[in-house]
Design a protein around this motif. Structure first.
Motif: not given
Length: 336
Positions: A216-223, A179-182, A156-161, A253-255
């Motif tokens: 910016p949806d990516i930045y909704e993610l927390v560790p 975005s919906e998955f987040i 599985l390839y996941i793009n987190l850009d 992303t560090l997590e």
């Protein structure tokens, strides 16, 4: 999972200062316990465990041996000369950063309960690909690496850009995608794998999650979200290899880097990129992510390849011509 470090030293000022540093800078260590006498240590060990005990050299290890201590490391004030001791030794009167660097060199985090948990049963290999100056090259490298793995393993390839290069004619569903998955991930949805499978598209024999509809949806993610995602993948995913194409840099992303089996970091030959890479390493060290540094595998991108890559568009990712250019840079990772 927790990683607990014990400090057994009658010098309480030293022990407290070291503890304060660890809490501020060493995020992988979840708890630090200070002991000033053997009785308090033994009482603690009756019900709890220590991954590592830092022990003052004046205290005999025979006094503290216990089944609930995984490793012992001696804190020496000078020339430690008890030859009968079968323990690693660290000079205590150096910077706290140096103390922890030596500790991690003796007991790498991959040997701890945290790493054992993240590694699962060994059936899932998680690879993160990152760069501080080769964004375009990173994306095409990640995709091609995933394509090569997909020839021999379920991948599985996941793009987190923030800016996905994938076009709609590649099958992406930007209305119902990452975005919906987040959103479901942040709810700790009980059927998370089912939600993830619903946004996967297939390109040839490779399964892909092709980016967010709004960066910016990516930045909704927390560790904690990353931890839950990786945990669920380890427990329920049918994939053997998952490649994260990481085009952002923040605490979550560090997590992810910590949770990965490998961290591939693309580096070009330009001086500015080298300086940025050194700064990236320095940031990790200063912020207490020294354990991430040991996971990095550097992937060199020459100027010649960089120049040739500049002529390609995202749709060229599917061409055999592009495959020939990148092959030499991924062949060492194909034997999996």
């Amino acid at each position: 999972m927790s990683y607990i470090l014990g400090i057994f030293d009658p010098d309480t000022d030293y022990a407290n200062q070291l503890m304060d540093y660890i809490k501020r800078k060493q995020k992988a260590i979840t708890q630090v316990r200070i002991f000033t006498n053997a009785k308090s240590l033994m009482e603690y060990l009756e019900h709890d465990k220590l991954n590592v005990l830092l022990l003052n050299e004046e205290i005999n290890t025979d006094e503290v041996l216990h089944r609930n201590i995984k490793n012992i490391c001696i804190l020496s004030e000078g020339n430690f000369a008890r030859e009968e001791e079968n323990c690693h030794v660290i000079y205590k009167f150096q910077s706290a950063q140096k103390v922890m660097e030596e500790l991690f060199s003796y007991f790498p985090l991959e040997d701890t309960l945290i790493r054992a948990f993240l590694s699962g049963n060994g059936s899932l290999n998680i690879i993160s690909v990152f760069s501080v100056g080769k964004e375009n090259e990173r994306q095409v490298f990640s995709y091609f690496l995933a394509s090569e793995y997909a020839k021999i393993k379920r991948t599985l390839y996941i793009n987190l850009d923030l800016f996905s290069p994938w076009t709609k004619n590649s099958g992406s569903n930007f209305e119902k995608g990452l975005s919906e998955f987040i959103y479901y991930l942040k709810q700790s949805h009980p059927n998370l794998i089912s939600k993830m499978n619903g946004i996967i598209t297939k390109i040839n024999n490779l399964d892909c999650i092709q980016g967010v509809s709004f960066g910016p949806d990516i930045y909704e993610l927390v560790p904690e979200d990353i931890y839950y995602w990786i945990k669920t993948l380890k427990e329920s995913s049918e994939y053997e290899v998952i490649i994260f194409d990481v085009g952002c840099f923040f605490e979550s992303t560090l997590e992810l880097f910590r949770s990965s089996n490998e961290l591939l970091l693309l580096i070009g030959e330009q001086r500015l990129e080298e300086e940025k890479y050194l700064n990236f390493r320095s940031q990790l060290q200063l912020a207490g992510y020294g354990d991430v540094l040991v996971q990095i595998t550097e992937v060199a991108i020459s100027k010649d390849v960089e120049n040739r890559l500049g002529y390609y568009t995202p749709n060229d990712l599917y061409s055999e011509e592009y495959r020939d250019i990148v092959m030499e840079y991924v062949k060492s990772f194909q034997e999996v």
